[in-house]
Design a protein around this motif. Sequence first.
Motif, PDB file in Angstrom:
ATOM      1  N   LEU A  98      78.224  27.679  33.463  1.00 33.29           N
ATOM      2  CA  LEU A  98      77.506  28.932  34.145  1.00 33.29           C
ATOM      3  C   LEU A  98      77.143  28.401  35.697  1.00 33.29           C
ATOM      4  CD1 LEU A  98      76.219  31.804  34.200  1.00 33.29           C
ATOM      5  CD2 LEU A  98      74.184  30.695  33.562  1.00 33.29           C
ATOM      6  N   LYS A  99      77.606  28.987  36.655  1.00 34.71           N
ATOM      7  CA  LYS A  99      77.005  28.337  37.945  1.00 34.71           C
ATOM      8  C   LYS A  99      75.664  28.342  37.886  1.00 34.71           C
ATOM      9  CE  LYS A  99      77.465  29.577  43.015  1.00 34.71           C
ATOM     10  NZ  LYS A  99      78.098  30.480  43.995  1.00 34.71           N
ATOM     11  N   ASP A 100      75.363  26.964  38.439  1.00 36.28           N
ATOM     12  CA  ASP A 100      73.645  26.809  38.566  1.00 36.28           C
ATOM     13  C   ASP A 100      72.789  27.911  39.262  1.00 36.28           C
ATOM     14  OD1 ASP A 100      71.333  25.417  38.425  1.00 36.28           O
ATOM     15  OD2 ASP A 100      72.438  23.557  38.847  1.00 36.28           O
ATOM     16  N   ASP A 101      71.832  28.140  38.480  1.00 34.85           N
ATOM     17  CA  ASP A 101      70.845  29.065  38.921  1.00 34.85           C
ATOM     18  C   ASP A 101      70.225  28.600  40.431  1.00 34.85           C
ATOM     19  OD1 ASP A 101      71.428  30.534  36.823  1.00 34.85           O
ATOM     20  OD2 ASP A 101      69.617  30.405  35.943  1.00 34.85           O
ATOM     21  N   LYS A 102      70.171  27.259  40.497  1.00 36.12           N
ATOM     22  CA  LYS A 102      69.448  26.869  41.622  1.00 36.12           C
ATOM     23  C   LYS A 102      70.244  27.061  42.801  1.00 36.12           C
ATOM     24  CE  LYS A 102      67.405  22.777  38.815  1.00 36.12           C
ATOM     25  NZ  LYS A 102      67.481  21.594  38.602  1.00 36.12           N
ATOM     26  N   CYS A 272      82.932  36.751  34.352  1.00 34.48           N
ATOM     27  CA  CYS A 272      81.609  37.221  35.191  1.00 34.48           C
ATOM     28  C   CYS A 272      80.633  37.732  34.506  1.00 34.48           C
ATOM     29  CB  CYS A 272      82.377  38.294  36.339  1.00 34.48           C
ATOM     30  SG  CYS A 272      80.974  38.739  37.436  1.00 34.48           S
ATOM     31  N   GLY A 273      79.677  37.274  34.271  1.00 35.60           N
ATOM     32  CA  GLY A 273      78.542  37.980  33.380  1.00 35.60           C
ATOM     33  C   GLY A 273      77.734  38.828  34.348  1.00 35.60           C
ATOM     34  N   VAL A 274      77.208  40.076  34.184  1.00 33.32           N
ATOM     35  CA  VAL A 274      76.354  40.618  35.113  1.00 33.32           C
ATOM     36  C   VAL A 274      75.251  41.294  34.390  1.00 33.32           C
ATOM     37  CG1 VAL A 274      76.480  42.699  36.519  1.00 33.32           C
ATOM     38  CG2 VAL A 274      78.661  41.430  36.310  1.00 33.32           C
ATOM     39  N   VAL A 275      74.106  41.186  34.945  1.00 31.32           N
ATOM     40  CA  VAL A 275      73.071  41.981  34.343  1.00 31.32           C
ATOM     41  C   VAL A 275      72.321  42.922  35.209  1.00 31.32           C
ATOM     42  CG1 VAL A 275      70.471  41.395  33.390  1.00 31.32           C
ATOM     43  CG2 VAL A 275      72.420  39.551  33.410  1.00 31.32           C
ATOM     44  N   PHE A 276      72.213  43.987  34.864  1.00 29.05           N
ATOM     45  CA  PHE A 276      71.875  45.216  35.565  1.00 29.05           C
ATOM     46  C   PHE A 276      70.158  45.463  35.015  1.00 29.05           C
ATOM     47  CE2 PHE A 276      76.134  46.062  36.037  1.00 29.05           C
ATOM     48  CZ  PHE A 276      76.530  46.532  37.141  1.00 29.05           C
ATOM     49  N   LYS A 277      69.294  45.472  35.916  1.00 29.48           N
ATOM     50  CA  LYS A 277      67.819  45.593  35.975  1.00 29.48           C
ATOM     51  C   LYS A 277      67.289  47.073  36.220  1.00 29.48           C
ATOM     52  CE  LYS A 277      65.595  41.719  36.802  1.00 29.48           C
ATOM     53  NZ  LYS A 277      65.709  41.018  35.531  1.00 29.48           N
ATOM     54  N   VAL A 278      66.991  47.759  34.984  1.00 32.59           N
ATOM     55  CA  VAL A 278      66.532  48.953  35.105  1.00 32.59           C
ATOM     56  C   VAL A 278      65.217  48.903  34.870  1.00 32.59           C
ATOM     57  CG1 VAL A 278      66.765  51.598  34.186  1.00 32.59           C
ATOM     58  CG2 VAL A 278      68.808  49.763  34.145  1.00 32.59           C
ATOM     59  N   ARG A 279      64.283  49.512  35.790  1.00 32.20           N
ATOM     60  CA  ARG A 279      62.712  49.551  35.526  1.00 32.20           C
ATOM     61  C   ARG A 279      62.431  51.051  35.940  1.00 32.20           C
ATOM     62  NH1 ARG A 279      64.428  45.813  33.772  1.00 32.20           N
ATOM     63  NH2 ARG A 279      63.831  43.529  33.862  1.00 32.20           N
ATOM     64  N   ASP A 280      61.590  51.407  34.799  1.00 33.62           N
ATOM     65  CA  ASP A 280      61.190  52.933  35.018  1.00 33.62           C
ATOM     66  C   ASP A 280      62.433  53.983  35.135  1.00 33.62           C
ATOM     67  OD1 ASP A 280      58.608  52.148  34.776  1.00 33.62           O
ATOM     68  OD2 ASP A 280      58.043  51.900  36.644  1.00 33.62           O
ATOM     69  N   GLY A 281      63.215  53.669  34.604  1.00 30.82           N
ATOM     70  CA  GLY A 281      64.571  54.471  34.672  1.00 30.82           C
ATOM     71  C   GLY A 281      65.499  54.414  36.055  1.00 30.82           C
ATOM     72  N   PHE A 289      76.944  36.273  37.563  1.00 25.06           N
ATOM     73  CA  PHE A 289      76.973  34.729  37.546  1.00 25.06           C
ATOM     74  C   PHE A 289      78.561  34.402  37.045  1.00 25.06           C
ATOM     75  CE2 PHE A 289      72.683  35.826  36.674  1.00 25.06           C
ATOM     76  CZ  PHE A 289      72.011  34.867  37.518  1.00 25.06           C
ATOM     77  N   TYR A 290      79.160  33.553  37.667  1.00 26.26           N
ATOM     78  CA  TYR A 290      80.422  33.164  37.167  1.00 26.26           C
ATOM     79  C   TYR A 290      80.564  32.135  36.084  1.00 26.26           C
ATOM     80  CZ  TYR A 290      82.230  36.416  40.984  1.00 26.26           C
ATOM     81  OH  TYR A 290      82.300  37.457  41.945  1.00 26.26           O
ATOM     82  N   LEU A 291      81.420  32.374  35.127  1.00 28.48           N
ATOM     83  CA  LEU A 291      81.404  31.333  34.190  1.00 28.48           C
ATOM     84  C   LEU A 291      82.774  30.706  34.244  1.00 28.48           C
ATOM     85  CD1 LEU A 291      79.855  34.230  32.913  1.00 28.48           C
ATOM     86  CD2 LEU A 291      78.769  32.164  31.439  1.00 28.48           C
ATOM     87  N   SER A 292      82.825  29.374  33.693  1.00 29.42           N
ATOM     88  CA  SER A 292      84.324  28.631  33.592  1.00 29.42           C
ATOM     89  C   SER A 292      84.094  27.734  32.363  1.00 29.42           C
ATOM     90  CB  SER A 292      84.759  27.967  34.792  1.00 29.42           C
ATOM     91  OG  SER A 292      83.592  26.976  35.090  1.00 29.42           O
ATOM     92  N   GLN A 305      75.529  32.191  25.244  1.00 30.45           N
ATOM     93  CA  GLN A 305      75.185  31.096  26.234  1.00 30.45           C
ATOM     94  C   GLN A 305      74.673  31.849  27.545  1.00 30.45           C
ATOM     95  OE1 GLN A 305      77.283  27.659  26.424  1.00 30.45           O
ATOM     96  NE2 GLN A 305      77.887  27.523  24.148  1.00 30.45           N
ATOM     97  N   PHE A 306      75.356  32.958  28.025  1.00 33.55           N
ATOM     98  CA  PHE A 306      74.946  33.433  29.123  1.00 33.55           C
ATOM     99  C   PHE A 306      73.497  34.007  29.060  1.00 33.55           C
ATOM    100  CE2 PHE A 306      75.377  37.540  31.640  1.00 33.55           C
ATOM    101  CZ  PHE A 306      74.754  36.983  32.875  1.00 33.55           C
ATOM    102  N   VAL A 307      73.280  34.663  28.183  1.00 36.37           N
ATOM    103  CA  VAL A 307      71.870  35.219  27.952  1.00 36.37           C
ATOM    104  C   VAL A 307      70.847  34.274  27.664  1.00 36.37           C
ATOM    105  CG1 VAL A 307      70.446  36.649  26.255  1.00 36.37           C
ATOM    106  CG2 VAL A 307      72.852  37.656  26.681  1.00 36.37           C
ATOM    107  N   GLU A 308      71.064  33.165  26.888  1.00 36.45           N
ATOM    108  CA  GLU A 308      70.144  32.354  26.725  1.00 36.45           C
ATOM    109  C   GLU A 308      69.855  31.587  28.039  1.00 36.45           C
ATOM    110  OE1 GLU A 308      72.385  29.666  23.805  1.00 36.45           O
ATOM    111  OE2 GLU A 308      72.153  31.466  22.264  1.00 36.45           O
ATOM    112  N   ARG A 309      70.732  31.205  28.720  1.00 37.40           N
ATOM    113  CA  ARG A 309      70.634  30.572  30.013  1.00 37.40           C
ATOM    114  C   ARG A 309      69.836  31.434  31.060  1.00 37.40           C
ATOM    115  NH1 ARG A 309      74.780  26.634  31.208  1.00 37.40           N
ATOM    116  NH2 ARG A 309      73.982  26.344  33.291  1.00 37.40           N
ATOM    117  N   PHE A 310      70.290  32.626  31.067  1.00 41.43           N
ATOM    118  CA  PHE A 310      69.723  33.613  31.861  1.00 41.43           C
ATOM    119  C   PHE A 310      68.000  33.706  31.691  1.00 41.43           C
ATOM    120  CE2 PHE A 310      68.295  38.165  32.935  1.00 41.43           C
ATOM    121  CZ  PHE A 310      68.672  38.057  34.485  1.00 41.43           C
ATOM    122  N   TYR A 311      67.561  33.929  30.499  1.00 43.39           N
ATOM    123  CA  TYR A 311      66.333  34.224  30.079  1.00 43.39           C
ATOM    124  C   TYR A 311      65.455  32.996  30.213  1.00 43.39           C
ATOM    125  CZ  TYR A 311      66.996  39.170  29.428  1.00 43.39           C
ATOM    126  OH  TYR A 311      67.195  40.344  29.385  1.00 43.39           O
TER     127      TYR A 311
END
Length: 635
Positions: A98-102, A272-281, A289-292, A305-311
């Motif tokens: 997973l492309k490094d969050d840093k 490609c893993g994507v997270v959409f953040k919905v707050r108050d609707g 994030f790109y993964l290889s 692994q994507f979810v675990e690394r993200f959170y």
Amino acid sequence: MTKAHIPLAEKLENLPDKPGVYQFKSASGEILYVGKAINLKNRVRQYFQKAARQDPRREAMIRKISDLELIVTDSEVEALILETTLIQKIKPRYNVDLKDDKSYPYIVVTNEPYPRIFATRRIIRDGSRYFGPYTDVRSMHDSLKMIREIYKVRSCNFRIDDEVIRRKSLKICFDYHIKKCEGPCEGLVSREHYTEMIGEVVQILRGKISTLVRTLEQRMTSASEEMRYETAAQLRDRIRQLNIYANRQKVVDADVIDRDIFTLSRDGDDACGVVFKVRDGKLVGRQHFYLSGIEDKGAGEILEQFVERFYTTVEDIPEEIFFPFDVENLSTIRQWLIGRRGSALSITVPKIGEKAKLMAMCAKNADLLLDLLKAQKAKNKTFLPNSLKALQKDLRLPAAPRHIECFDISTIQGSDTVASMVVFENARPKKSHYRKYKIQHVAGQDDFASMREVIERRYTRLLEEKLPPPDLIIIDGGKGQLSSAVEVLTRLKLHRPQTAPAGGEEPAHPAIPVIGLAKRLEEIYFPGIPDPLSLPKSSPGLILLQRVRDEAHRFAITYHRTLRSKRTLRTELDLIKGIGKKRAKELLDVFGSVQGVKFATVDQLSDVIGENLAQKIKEYFVENGDVTQSPLTTP
């Protein structure tokens, strides 16, 4: 005392029926893969069953496994946390990359009496709160700009606390005069008021603008009823600005709920893993994030692994999470996230209705982002820098040398001989592919034999792993080093003998073109051709060759210095009776080097390790002639 080596077969026979983490290691000790298991016995044995050996990449990994290390945990959740931590720290070759969050920035709210708010790419675990990472940097800067327009958060880099204010160490700056700061440095704003303001900013960063607006409306009404009209007017203006910002956000759900929506798109070895953040609707942000390294992985394993690394790095965990499909360890992930959130949450896979349509919209975005990545890769393949065009022409290569590997040997008086390999792709260094080698089978100083060893190690491994060969190999040195490298490459059938071209004919190029670059006159040597090629100093091709060669030399010298300093520390300090690694480290921290320890006085040494050991160190260096007999204490 040496550690007893237990054969791999014996370890496989005695696997425990417990949860934990397993690490596969190569013969050289490199960690190839880190995984977790509910039952270590069942999971690890699957790798060595013939039915599991289908993917070439998986097969290559299994062939390299020489050792196994297990860490048994008390629960599946502990195994999940440990696996994620080890993957981030070690970055094993065969795990999902997973492309490094840093690489992406965060917004940090510092842990100070009067916090600061700014963008950063560095996470420091000091109690500060981090929001992000933001893959859309422009969106992050827009958020910061809006916050600074509404709130008077200080922008200085000073640490401000009650003691600083009491001593009047700081003076108000220009921001105070233009009403961008309320002057906490001189105590012109109460800590309670400032903390309340930071709390509102945190709500904005969490996407809870609607909730914040409702709270501010109640405060505005109360202020008006109490005839605090100036305060009510300030709250009214703040509400208007927040509403303008909130109206830019898209309403995606009638439910006023916080939700993260995960989706995944994959093609070959890329995803490609994507997270959409919905707050108050409302959709408040999207992170991708790109993964290889996923070709041999199932969709469920990739998503896990994507979810675990993200959170692992994200603090804002919502009450509801959507997955595009079921995963094997869903209950373990849920337990882990409940522990991190501190309250209940649900993880669901929408199948029908509006929620399924929402998932479909998110999936289209993931497909689009992956298409953009593929288009970028295709563009990179077609674009050819001028320096590569020139080099191809100068060396008469059959193809542009997009992938260059260069080798250099470093040694001083025959000790700690090392080699380096640097990689340039499209005329730019690719540091993640650099390799360093400690020469193992050559006694004394023999650059030719050392070059043969490193070339054999590198390209034997390349053949075993079925990796694509480079377009050009550069050997730092003249005819001797080049001949040594060609000898090995010919034996590995990566080179065929070449003779000098007759009558101006083009040379018959080997399978992998190989050249030697001599330092003194910057002459280029070809295998089988006695006379070197000299290029004009202004040639873009020669300038690129020099850059690659100099980088290989720098990398080798850096590694050599590291080994030499370790050897010096071991022979000079560890051999002194009573000085172990801990004491040696203390001395180096204080005196900076072994040389500093040698010429320190007994009094100076005594302040660090005591008088008895200080006397022993001084006597050791005097006896070995490193320092002359002199007063052992300061006057």
